[in-house]
Structures are given as structure tokens and as C-alpha cells.
Design an enzyme around this catalytic site. Structure first.
Site, PDB file in Angstrom:
ATOM      1  N   GLU A  50      44.502 -50.954 -16.536  1.00 40.32           N
ATOM      2  CA  GLU A  50      44.844 -52.252 -17.134  1.00 40.32           C
ATOM      3  C   GLU A  50      44.007 -53.262 -16.375  1.00 40.32           C
ATOM      4  O   GLU A  50      44.310 -53.581 -15.219  1.00 40.32           O
ATOM      5  CB  GLU A  50      46.331 -52.568 -16.927  1.00 40.32           C
ATOM      6  CG  GLU A  50      47.288 -51.578 -17.568  1.00 40.32           C
ATOM      7  CD  GLU A  50      47.290 -51.666 -19.074  1.00 40.32           C
ATOM      8  OE1 GLU A  50      46.978 -52.738 -19.617  1.00 40.32           O
ATOM      9  OE2 GLU A  50      47.592 -50.643 -19.711  1.00 40.32           O
ATOM     10  N   CYS A  65      47.053 -61.776 -16.519  1.00 44.72           N
ATOM     11  CA  CYS A  65      46.051 -61.035 -17.276  1.00 44.72           C
ATOM     12  C   CYS A  65      46.132 -61.366 -18.760  1.00 44.72           C
ATOM     13  O   CYS A  65      45.185 -61.145 -19.495  1.00 44.72           O
ATOM     14  CB  CYS A  65      46.265 -59.542 -17.060  1.00 44.72           C
ATOM     15  SG  CYS A  65      47.958 -59.054 -17.399  1.00 44.72           S
TER      16      CYS A  65
HETATM   17  P1  NAP Z   1      41.780 -55.852  -7.552  1.00 43.90           P
HETATM   18  O1  NAP Z   1      41.016 -56.533  -6.491  1.00 43.90           O
HETATM   19  O2  NAP Z   1      41.052 -54.930  -8.445  1.00 43.90           O
HETATM   20  O3  NAP Z   1      42.973 -55.109  -6.813  1.00 43.90           O
HETATM   21  C1  NAP Z   1      43.959 -54.428  -7.540  1.00 43.90           C
HETATM   22  C2  NAP Z   1      44.543 -53.299  -6.693  1.00 43.90           C
HETATM   23  O4  NAP Z   1      43.541 -52.300  -6.474  1.00 43.90           O
HETATM   24  C3  NAP Z   1      44.993 -53.736  -5.322  1.00 43.90           C
HETATM   25  O5  NAP Z   1      46.194 -53.070  -5.020  1.00 43.90           O
HETATM   26  C4  NAP Z   1      43.863 -53.268  -4.432  1.00 43.90           C
HETATM   27  O6  NAP Z   1      44.300 -53.030  -3.124  1.00 43.90           O
HETATM   28  C5  NAP Z   1      43.489 -51.981  -5.092  1.00 43.90           C
HETATM   29  N1  NAP Z   1      42.123 -51.519  -4.788  1.00 43.90           N
HETATM   30  C6  NAP Z   1      41.021 -52.246  -4.543  1.00 43.90           C
HETATM   31  N2  NAP Z   1      39.965 -51.438  -4.363  1.00 43.90           N
HETATM   32  C7  NAP Z   1      40.408 -50.167  -4.515  1.00 43.90           C
HETATM   33  C8  NAP Z   1      39.799 -48.876  -4.470  1.00 43.90           C
HETATM   34  N3  NAP Z   1      38.499 -48.749  -4.216  1.00 43.90           N
HETATM   35  N4  NAP Z   1      40.555 -47.783  -4.653  1.00 43.90           N
HETATM   36  C9  NAP Z   1      41.870 -47.900  -4.912  1.00 43.90           C
HETATM   37  N5  NAP Z   1      42.501 -49.097  -4.973  1.00 43.90           N
HETATM   38  C10 NAP Z   1      41.789 -50.216  -4.789  1.00 43.90           C
HETATM   39  O7  NAP Z   1      42.500 -56.890  -8.509  1.00 43.90           O
HETATM   40  P2  NAP Z   1      43.360 -58.163  -8.092  1.00 43.90           P
HETATM   41  O8  NAP Z   1      42.408 -59.214  -7.634  1.00 43.90           O
HETATM   42  O9  NAP Z   1      44.498 -57.783  -7.229  1.00 43.90           O
HETATM   43  O10 NAP Z   1      43.994 -58.560  -9.480  1.00 43.90           O
HETATM   44  C11 NAP Z   1      43.449 -59.512 -10.360  1.00 43.90           C
HETATM   45  C12 NAP Z   1      42.907 -58.852 -11.595  1.00 43.90           C
HETATM   46  O11 NAP Z   1      43.910 -58.020 -12.164  1.00 43.90           O
HETATM   47  C13 NAP Z   1      42.526 -59.821 -12.679  1.00 43.90           C
HETATM   48  O12 NAP Z   1      41.268 -59.497 -13.155  1.00 43.90           O
HETATM   49  C14 NAP Z   1      43.579 -59.606 -13.758  1.00 43.90           C
HETATM   50  O13 NAP Z   1      43.133 -59.874 -15.060  1.00 43.90           O
HETATM   51  C15 NAP Z   1      43.929 -58.187 -13.578  1.00 43.90           C
HETATM   52  N6  NAP Z   1      45.275 -57.916 -14.060  1.00 43.90           N
HETATM   53  C16 NAP Z   1      45.424 -57.147 -15.164  1.00 43.90           C
HETATM   54  C17 NAP Z   1      46.693 -56.880 -15.662  1.00 43.90           C
HETATM   55  C18 NAP Z   1      46.875 -56.031 -16.878  1.00 43.90           C
HETATM   56  O14 NAP Z   1      48.007 -55.666 -17.150  1.00 43.90           O
HETATM   57  N7  NAP Z   1      45.855 -55.688 -17.589  1.00 43.90           N
HETATM   58  C19 NAP Z   1      47.809 -57.411 -15.036  1.00 43.90           C
HETATM   59  C20 NAP Z   1      47.630 -58.199 -13.893  1.00 43.90           C
HETATM   60  C21 NAP Z   1      46.351 -58.438 -13.426  1.00 43.90           C
HETATM   61  P3  NAP Z   1      44.026 -54.092  -1.945  1.00 43.90           P
HETATM   62  O15 NAP Z   1      44.795 -55.300  -2.239  1.00 43.90           O
HETATM   63  O16 NAP Z   1      44.518 -53.353  -0.745  1.00 43.90           O
HETATM   64  O17 NAP Z   1      42.536 -54.301  -1.955  1.00 43.90           O
END
Ligand code: NAP
Length: 679
Positions: free
Chosen positions: A257, A296
């Protein structure tokens, strides 16, 4: 020094030995908690989930799992104040917190209710009907869903620390999978608080919920082909996970997602003085400002007819100018801060990129007036920002500004509106504000392949509308393409995503034995005792009554026609009925046949059968003419004891046959039956 956040692994709390790094309060920059990259052994957590959690959850029926989810939700409701206080520190004000905290608990309740209503009180789900594969009826097939002996690893984004966890946990638990939750660092302290309360309640079986904070090391590496990786976050991380060797070669099922450039479209039929115009403007502003636009599902692209672009821009700007920005716990403030200063820097960068092809029409990306004692610099405050795209602008279709930012884009025709919607390359949700049914059909059917959900809003549904940005537990959440291509929730669909569907082929008796559900063509056990005299502790799948016969007379048909008022010509007018290509003469009403069948199979005295609450799948297969004889065979097909009542449901297979033995009607009779002594 603030506490370093713990993980919950293999039945105990693990606290890192190092100091970790601070997590800042979104409003003040003060340290709320500390987080360390030193975590427990992820491989051991996965093994614990598979060896301890999984067997414990799979020993429960769907209804028992559903009841646990409800109890967990009720338990968590008792700590709402504690969660609200922490949620404010993430930057979420009261309205935002309701979406995350109450929305999360509501999702547990909803899955609990769906689980009890739509899944059997068993551990296997049948999918679709029986497929006959041979002429003799000895070889048939049935699709079934079974639980995987694996683990669901759930990696969540920072913006919904409660809902984001629970909307994944609930369907996984119902499906029989233990979960390991990995929250995003920035807001992990709220997730930890909720998990602490769940664990202390003792409601979930040990091993069915573990928590890994601060690191993802070893998590994906140790998954296998029976495991599910659910990810919510940025497209960039989604890309890394898609390319992970364990996903590419290891058979791990990945659900992504990711981000989404959702649009809202103002229909070409809407004039500035229509209620729909106000609804549109209000909705865009609400979606820009709830969670300070860190959703999102927020509206990033505002698609409006060319002739309305000025009016919409002015109305949005006027409304945005009334948005008071301030601390999340300030009741006068309408919009809180972003989650942290890093998010603010990122947002400013995105706005800079967007401005390459759009003009700033409201707000200042670098400055904001804040209410009360809030400090605009140490807190991650930003102004809502409205942009207006210049002709041919590409950036609004590429860049996700993760904050209170939207871009107005004009379209010249319904076809162009659909094309622009599609330029987001796949979105979680779109909305259309219109009262014109032709416009609605053209836009919705054109845009649907690019969307996971579409809301059509107008004055007639506005009062009850759940809104553009609210994913609903009973509706699918997810979108194609850029949005990640995943699908979550959607009621029991979300449960089935976590299970394996298998087509099982064999004899009807084998399928009955395997599924615990009587299969057409299998053994019928006709005993001395009428099955209606048996309570649930005595009744067995396959118990059958083969009724006496009854001849359907013309007097029966006439009486039924007169008594019910159903004087359709096929039952009353010989000449017209004879001319009917299907009947060729007077026939009995289908409902008369079913009523007579009830008279044939029923056992009238009070007993364990408490009520008949309906029939399913009723089909009239062969007409019954006057003078024909019918009989009915009724077989116990599915027995579903209710977990919270002293009765359960019994589904009976009913087949009414004529003199030649051909089926004239088939259906399922649904009854409520007392549990009895052992129930
Ligand atoms: P993110 O930087 O991609 O992080 C999301 C999660 O992934 C965090 O728990 C992060 O952990 C983990 N992570 C990062 N690198 C990883 C890797 N290499 N392997 C495994 N896990 C890893 O996203 P964010 O900044 O938290 O969230 C914002 C984004 O989420 C926005 O783009 C938004 O649109 C999207 N979003 C989508 C939805 C949906 O339902 N489609 C809902 C909410 C948000 P750490 O924090 O420890 O780095």
C-alpha cells in the site's frame, strides 16, 4: 532521559541496552521517547510466531477469533485517554486522532462482526459451489480456503500508528495467522502503548502478536513461502521490498500500500450556487487539513471544469484562510503540525518541485501563523498550500506532497477528466461530485480501473457520506499501479487474502469428510429418529429425512391461488397456460411446492428446532402439474454452533422430487437449533 521503546518478542518485553535516538513531539520538538536500532532476534520472533502463535490461533474457529477481536477492542476503549494524549504528541488533533484511534478500534469491531456473520464457526471456508466433474457424480471438486502455517509481518507507515496496525492485524488474526508488527519509527511510541495494553489483557493467544520497534533487520530475510509481508509506506520502500530476494525468489507474498495522487472531480453539471459546489470545496479542504494532509487517501489533485477553475480556486482559498493552525491539543486550532521537522523539509521540497509547473495561490510554504503558545519553528507547523496547475503540467501527476497541499487542475471535457484521473498511474481513492447520472457513469466507469475506491457525492448522500478519505473496513482499501497494487480490508475479502485457496477433487463423501460440510452426492444417513428431534450435540452432518409422498391436486392449486391472491395465469387460466412455451398447461405455484414440502418434512411438536429463519439458493427446476406426486429429502448440510448463545444454525439441503424422481425444487433450509447438553 526518556525511555527507550521496547519490542515484544517471544513472550517477553525486550528493552535495548543503548540510549537510542530521540523521537520528537511534533508540536514542540521535545523528546517523547527514544528508539533504538538494537532489536530482538527477528528470526527467533518469526520462529516463535510459526511454532507457538500460529498453532494457538488455528486451534480456534473463525467465530472464536472474531470474539477475541471484539474483546480486544472493548479492552482498548478503556484506555482511550492515554492513547489520545500520546496521539496529540504525534501532531494529531482530536479529529485526526478519532480517525486513527477510534477508527482502529472500529475496524476491530467491524472485522469481529463480519467474522461472526459471514464466516462459519469452523476453520475452513468453502469458496463457491461444488463443481461436478464426471457424469456419474462420483468425481467432484470444491474450492476451499485454509490457514497458512506461516506468519504475517506488517510494516507500517508513521501516519496511522493505531489504525495502520489494527487494519492489518484483524484480518490476519481472523485468517489464523500470527502477526509481527513493525511500526514506523517517528510515531512508534503510540503503537507500543497500544500493544502493551493488548498484551497485558491476555486476550490474544501467546505468539499471535509480537512487536518489533526501531529496526527491520532480519525481518524480511527470514520469511518463507507460507508467510505474508504487508507493507504500507512510500513507493521507494515498496520498490526495495518488491526487489527483495526473498520476495523475488523466496515465494513471500507481498502486499504493498504505497503513495497515491488521489483526485476529486467536480462534475461539469455543477454551478457555483449548487449545494454540490459547497460540498466539493468543503471536502477538498477537509482532506487537505485532516492529519495535516498526511493521509495516503488525501486529495492531491482537484480536477475542475475550465469554466469553474477561478470560482473553485477562490472558494478554496477563502475557506483555507479560516483554517487555524496550532498545537494538536489546542481546541481552537483546526489543523495540527506535521509529524516532524524532517517531514516539513520534505514537504517544502515537494512544493518546490510542484511549482515548476503550478502557481502558488494560497499559503506560504516557508512560513505559517500559529495559534496560542505554539512555536512555528520548533513544532513542525506548515500552512495549507493551494497550487494551480499551468496547462500541460506534469508534476502534479508525479509528486506526492505529504502534507496539506493540493493542486487545482482544469479539464475541458468528461473524457479529459478521466484521462487526468488516470495520469496518477493508479490511486487509492477518487471522488466525483455530481448529480448528473450520465456524467457519473462515464467518469466512474472510465476511472474505476485506475482506482481502488470511488465516491460519488451530491446533496442526496452528503449527510450520510463517510467521506473521500476514510477507508472503510467493509470496503477494499488499496489501488492499482502507483498505489502499490495491493488490496486490504474489504470485509472477509481481507481475511481470504491471508489464506490459501485450494481446489480439492474427489468423491462427494471424501469432500464431506474433508470440509465438514455435506456435499451433494454424498451419503445420507436415514435413521429412526427424525433429525428435528436432535439437538446440536446429537445431530450429525448427513442426517436425513426422506418424507412421505403427496399428490398435488387441482384443488390445491386453486386454493393456493385464491388464498394468496397469486392468480398468475399459469396457475389459473387453462388456455393461456397451455400456450405458455415452458408450462403447456396449469402448473402448481413454486411457493406451493415449497410450502407442501415444509408440510412433508416438518416434525411439529416442540423440540430442539427453534425457528426457520429463511431459505437460500431456491431454484424451481421442473414444473409440477396437477396430479403429480412430490416428496422431499432433507439433509443436515452445515452445523454452526454460536459461540455466545445456547443454540446454533443448521443449514439443510432440501431436494423436492416428482413422480419420476426428477428434482422439481432445490434449496437450503436455514434453522436455529438448541445446542443441548454437550453444546
Ligand atoms: P516509509 O519511509 O516507506 O516507511 C514505511 C515503513 O517501512 C516504516 O515502518 C519503515 O521503518 C519501513 N522501512 C523503511 N525501509 C525499509 C526496508 N528497507 N525494509 C523494510 N522496512 C523498511 O514511509 P513513511 O514515510 O513512513 O510513510 C509515508 C508514505 O506512506 C506516504 O507516501 C504515504 O502515501 C504512504 N502511505 C500509504 C498508505 C496506504 O494505505 N496506501 C497509508 C499510509 C501511508 P523505519 O521507520 O524504521 O524506517
Amino acid at each position: 532521559m526518556s525511555e527507550v521503546l521496547a519490542s515484544y518478542a517471544q513472550g517477553s518485553w525486550f528493552t535495548p541496552a543503548d540510549e537510542g535516538t530521540p523521537l520528537a513531539d511534533a508540536n514542540t520538538g521535545a523528546t517523547v521517547a527514544r528508539i533504538s536500532a538494537q532489536g530482538p532476534d527477528a528470526a527467533a520472533m518469526i520462529a516463535h510466531a510459526r511454532e507457538v502463535g500460529g498453532p494457538a490461533v488455528r486451534a480456534l474457529t473463525f467465530h472464536q477469533r472474531a470474539n477475541i477481536l471484539k474483546e480486544v477492542a472493548k479492552h482498548l476503549m478503556g484506555y482511550k485517554e492515554e492513547f489520545y494524549a500520546l496521539s496529540h504528541r504525534t501532531g494529531a488533533n482530536k479529529r485526526d486522532t478519532a480517525v486513527d484511534v477510534d477508527g482502529g478500534f472500529g475496524t476491530l469491531f467491524s472485522f469481529s462482526s463480519k467474522g461472526r456473520r459471514e464466516l462459519p464457526n469452523a476453520t475452513v471456508i468453502l469458496d463457491g459451489g461444488l463443481e461436478p466433474l464426471g457424469k456419474e457424480g462420483t468425481f467432484v471438486a470444491q474450492h476451499v480456503y485454509t490457514s497458512r502455517p506461516g506468519v504475517a509481518v506488517q510494516i507500517n507507515a508513521f501516519n496511522f500508528p493505531v489504525w495502520g496496525m489494527l487494519e492489518k492485524l484483524a484480518p490476519a488474526f481472523l485468517a489464523g495467522l500470527p502477526s509481527i508488527v513493525k511500526p514506523a519509527d517517528q510515531t512508534a511510541y503510540l503503537t507500543v502503548a497500544v500493544v502493551e495494553r493488548i498484551i497485558e489483557s491476555g486476550l490474544m493467544p501467546e505468539g499471535s502478536l509480537q512487536l518489533l520497534t526501531g529496526t527491520h533487520e532480519g525481518l524480511v530475510e527470514n520469511l518463507g513461502p507460507q508467510d505474508i509481508l504487508g507493507f504500507t509506506g512510500s513507493a521507494a520502500t515498496g520498490r526495495i521490498l518488491r526487489g527483495h530476494p526473498n520476495v523475488v525468489d523466496g515465494g513471500v507474498q507481498l502486499n504493498v500500500e504505497a503513495d497515491s495522487l488521489n483526485c476529486s472531480i467536480l462534475g461539469p453539471d455543477v454551478a457555483a450556487d449548487d449545494p454540490e459546489f459547497d460540498l466539493f470545496v468543503k471536502q477538498v479542504v477537509a482532506e487537505m487539513t485532516v492529519k495535516a494532509g498526511q493521509k495516503c487517501t488525501a486529495i492531491r489533485r482537484v480536477l475542475v471544469p475550465e469554466a469553474m477553475a477561478d470560482a473553485v480556486t477562490e472558494a478554496l482559498s477563502a475557506r483555507l484562510s479560516k483554517v487555524v493552525v496550532g498545537a494538536a491539543d489546542d481546541p481552537e486550532a483546526k489543523m495540527g503540525p506535521l509529524t516532524d521537522l524532517q517531514q516539513r523539509d520534505r514537504l517544502r521540497e515537494s512544493v518546490k518541485t510542484l511549482r515548476a509547473s503550478s502557481d502558488l495561490v494560497f499559503g506560504d510554504p516557508d512560513a505559517v501563523e500559529v495559534h496560542g503558545d505554539a512555536d512555528a519553528e520548533s513544532g513542525a507547523f506548515v500552512s495549507p498550500i493551494l497550487l494551480r496547475a499551468r496547462p500541460g503540467a506534469q508534476e502534479p501527476h508525479d509528486v506526492e506532497p505529504f502534507g496539506p497541499v493540493s493542486t487545482v487542475i482544469s479539464y475541458s471535457s468528461v473524457g479529459e477528466a478521466v484521462e487526468l484521473a488516470a495520469r496518477g498511474q493508479g490511486s487509492l481513492v477518487g471522488s466525483l461530485v455530481t448529480r448528473d447520472e450520465d456524467v457519473a457513469r462515464d467518469i466512474v466507469l472510465g476511472a474505476a480501473p485506475w482506482h481502488g475506491r470511488i465516491l460519488v457525492l451530491n446533496r442526496d448522500d452528503a449527510k450520510e457520506s463517510t467521506g473521500h478519505g476514510s477507508p472503510m473496513p467493509v470496503l477494499v482499501h488499496g489501488g492499482p499501479g502507483r498505489a502499490g497494487g495491493g488490496e486490504e480490508m474489504g470485509g472477509v475479502r481481507g481475511v481470504k487474502h491471508h489464506m490459501q485457496r485450494t481446489a480439492v477433487q474427489g468423491t462427494p463423501d471424501m469432500l464431506t469428510a474433508i470440509t465438514g460440510h455435506w456435499t451433494t452426492g454424498s451419503r445420507r444417513d436415514i435413521g429412526d429418529v427424525h433429525p428435528f428431534r436432535k439437538d446440536l450435540s446429537e445431530l450429525r452432518i448427513g442426517d436425513t429425512i426422506s418424507s412421505a409422498e403427496r399428490t398435488v391436486s387441482r384443488a390445491d392449486i386453486d386454493h393456493f391461488a385464491e388464498f394468496t391472491g397469486d392468480t398468475f395465469y399459469a396457475h389459473t387460466d387453462e388456455e393461456a397456460a397451455a400456450a405458455n412455451p415452458l408450462f403447456g398447461g396449469i402448473v402448481a405455484h413454486g411457493y406451493l411446492v415449497v410450502s407442501l414440502a415444509a408440510g412433508l418434512f416438518v416434525d411439529p411438536a416442540p423440540g430442539p428446532v427453534l425457528a426457520n429463519f429463511g431459505v437460500d439458493n431456491l431454484r424451481f427446476l421442473t414444473p409440477v402439474k396437477e396430479g403429480e406426486t412430490i416428496k422431499v429429502t432433507l439433509t443436515a448440510k452445515q452445523i454452526t454452533p454460536r459461540t455466545n448463545a445456547d443454540y446454533g444454525e443448521v443449514r439443510w439441503d432440501a431436494v423436492v422430487t416428482n413422480t419420476e424422481g426428477d428434482p422439481v425444487a432445490t434449496y437450503d433450509v436455514l434453522t436455529l437449533v438448541a445446542k443441548g447438553e454437550e453444546g
